[in-house]
Write an enzyme that holds these catalytic residues in place. Structure first.
Site, PDB file in Angstrom:
ATOM      1  N   GLN A   1       0.815  -1.216   0.000  1.00  0.00           N
ATOM      2  CA  GLN A   1       0.000   0.000   0.000  1.00  0.00           C
ATOM      3  C   GLN A   1       0.847   1.264   0.000  1.00  0.00           C
ATOM      4  O   GLN A   1       0.328   2.360  -0.244  1.00  0.00           O
ATOM      5  CB  GLN A   1      -0.941   0.004   1.202  1.00  0.00           C
ATOM      6  CG  GLN A   1      -0.254   0.155   2.542  1.00  0.00           C
ATOM      7  CD  GLN A   1      -1.206  -0.002   3.707  1.00  0.00           C
ATOM      8  OE1 GLN A   1      -1.630  -1.100   4.047  1.00  0.00           O
ATOM      9  NE2 GLN A   1      -1.556   1.120   4.347  1.00  0.00           N
TER      10      GLN A   1
ATOM     11  N   CYS B   1      -5.240   0.430   3.907  1.00  0.00           N
ATOM     12  CA  CYS B   1      -5.236  -1.011   4.164  1.00  0.00           C
ATOM     13  C   CYS B   1      -6.618  -1.611   3.957  1.00  0.00           C
ATOM     14  O   CYS B   1      -6.758  -2.763   3.541  1.00  0.00           O
ATOM     15  CB  CYS B   1      -4.750  -1.279   5.583  1.00  0.00           C
ATOM     16  SG  CYS B   1      -5.736  -0.463   6.862  1.00  0.00           S
TER      17      CYS B   1
ATOM     18  N   HIS C   1      -5.460  -1.114  11.866  1.00  0.00           N
ATOM     19  CA  HIS C   1      -5.015  -1.661  10.594  1.00  0.00           C
ATOM     20  C   HIS C   1      -6.008  -2.720  10.135  1.00  0.00           C
ATOM     21  O   HIS C   1      -6.814  -3.224  10.928  1.00  0.00           O
ATOM     22  CB  HIS C   1      -3.617  -2.258  10.775  1.00  0.00           C
ATOM     23  CG  HIS C   1      -2.916  -2.641   9.519  1.00  0.00           C
ATOM     24  ND1 HIS C   1      -2.919  -1.873   8.381  1.00  0.00           N
ATOM     25  CD2 HIS C   1      -2.166  -3.750   9.208  1.00  0.00           C
ATOM     26  CE1 HIS C   1      -2.210  -2.472   7.442  1.00  0.00           C
ATOM     27  NE2 HIS C   1      -1.746  -3.617   7.922  1.00  0.00           N
TER      28      HIS C   1
ATOM     29  N   ASN D   1      -0.644  -9.479   4.711  1.00  0.00           N
ATOM     30  CA  ASN D   1      -0.569  -8.042   4.953  1.00  0.00           C
ATOM     31  C   ASN D   1      -0.373  -7.308   3.624  1.00  0.00           C
ATOM     32  O   ASN D   1      -0.244  -7.934   2.569  1.00  0.00           O
ATOM     33  CB  ASN D   1       0.574  -7.734   5.917  1.00  0.00           C
ATOM     34  CG  ASN D   1       0.404  -6.415   6.637  1.00  0.00           C
ATOM     35  OD1 ASN D   1      -0.480  -5.622   6.327  1.00  0.00           O
ATOM     36  ND2 ASN D   1       1.269  -6.152   7.602  1.00  0.00           N
TER      37      ASN D   1
END
Length: 345
Positions: A146, A152, A288, A309
């Protein structure tokens, strides 16, 4: 006799003084060497990540932050009392608030929180396998990054939709995060957002464009590109929230498809995670958003979730994390069981 004794005492004192002087010099030299080594390490790190500072003042400031973070990482690993390790990564010169502002980005609507009363469609616990890794089933695209955009929420939304689309069609296609950043007006682009809003947009838009058609730029502020957004690849009929504070319900969901979750990803141990099963330290207030793509148990019997992630392959285990599962706290470790959700194809 007295003269001889005085001479001996003088010699002993002189020897001690000289020895002390040598010791102090060695300590100073070692400290200087350590400082030079840290400077060299910072220079090597800058070269590795292509980091360039605007002036000497900023470089000095960044060096001090880098030094603080490196010393924390070394101290943590030296203690060796956790089943995971930390490493120096691309975030090593960022202050905590700066890191949270640019690398996380979960934000739920003001005055509104996801419901905890949802009935789960996946409720047959007898069909839950002992372990799962959706990468092995071909339902997970490569790790993405990102960058310095707090979106996110867009990356986990896309990962979950990519997964359910592959399970439905047999085709794994990389989808567009940038379309969500540009077009989901109920979220705030690089300043944060909520996955359920993004799922709702995809449903109403009757699909989501591909990454190749609507590529990621890592910034917001541009109007939604209606022409690109009209090129729809993946469609969903809706989304569901997993019952909150219920890791068993979350397990049943992840056994059937990748699931978007919220998590506290702001702490130093999470930020510098490198390998092993993450067991904390962290808070339970989500900052997050990531994607659960599986689960398992290691040789020591520690249960874990498998996390995808959106911080690139330099972070964690090539972009992934194992995080402890079935903890005593109902909200899950780092709050991961608070607000899970998934799309319906």
């Amino acid at each position: 006799m007295a003269s001889t004794l005085q001479c001996s005492c003088f010699c002993i004192c002189l020897s001690l003084f000289l020895a002390l002087g040598v010791w102090v010099s060695q300590v100073k030299a070692r400290a200087l060497t350590d400082e030079v080594s840290m400077v060299d390490l910072h220079e090597q790190w800058m070269a590795q990540y292509g980091r360039v500072y605007k002036d000497a003042l900023e470089k000095e400031k960044r060096f001090l932050t880098f030094k603080k973070n490196v010393e924390f990482i070394k101290s943590f690993n030296k203690a060796g009392d956790k089943p995971y390790k930390l490493s120096i990564n691309l975030f090593a010169d960022l202050e905590d608030e700066e890191f949270k502002a640019t690398r996380t980005g979960y934000k739920s609507p003001i005055g509104q929180r996801p419901s905890s009363n949802t009935e789960l469609r996946y409720n047959d616990v007898t069909n839950v396998p002992a372990s799962m890794d959706w990468r092995e089933k071909g339902a997970v695209t490569d790790i993405k990054n990102q960058g310095e955009c707090g979106c996110c929420w867009a990356f986990t939304t896309v990962a979950a939709v990519e997964g359910i689309t592959q399970l439905k069609t047999g085709q794994l296609v990389s989808l567009s995060e940038q379309e969500l950043v540009d077009c989901v007006s109920t979220n705030s682009g690089c300043n944060g957002g909520w996955m359920d809003n993004a799922f709702q947009f995809i449903k109403q838009n009757q699909g989501l464009s591909t990454e190749s058609n609507y590529p990621y730029e890592g910034m917001d502020g541009k109007p939604c590109n209606e022409e690109k957004a009209a090129n729809r690849e993946a469609m969903i009929t809706g989304y569901e929230d997993v019952p909150s504070r219920n890791e068993q319900a979350l397990l049943m969901a992840v056994a059937n498809q990748p699931v978007s979750i919220t998590i506290d990803g702001s702490g130093d141990p999470f930020r510098f995670y490198s390998s092993g099963i993450f067991t904390g330290d962290c808070e339970t207030n989500p900052t997050h958003a990531v994607t659960l793509i599986g689960y398992g148990v290691n040789e020591e019997g520690i249960k874990y979730w498998l996390v995808k992630n959106s911080w690139g392959t330099d972070w964690g285990e090539d972009g992934y994390m194992k995080i402890q599962r079935d903890v005593d706290a109902k909200e899950g470790l780092c709050g991961l069981a608070l607000y899970p959700s998934y799309p319906i194809a």
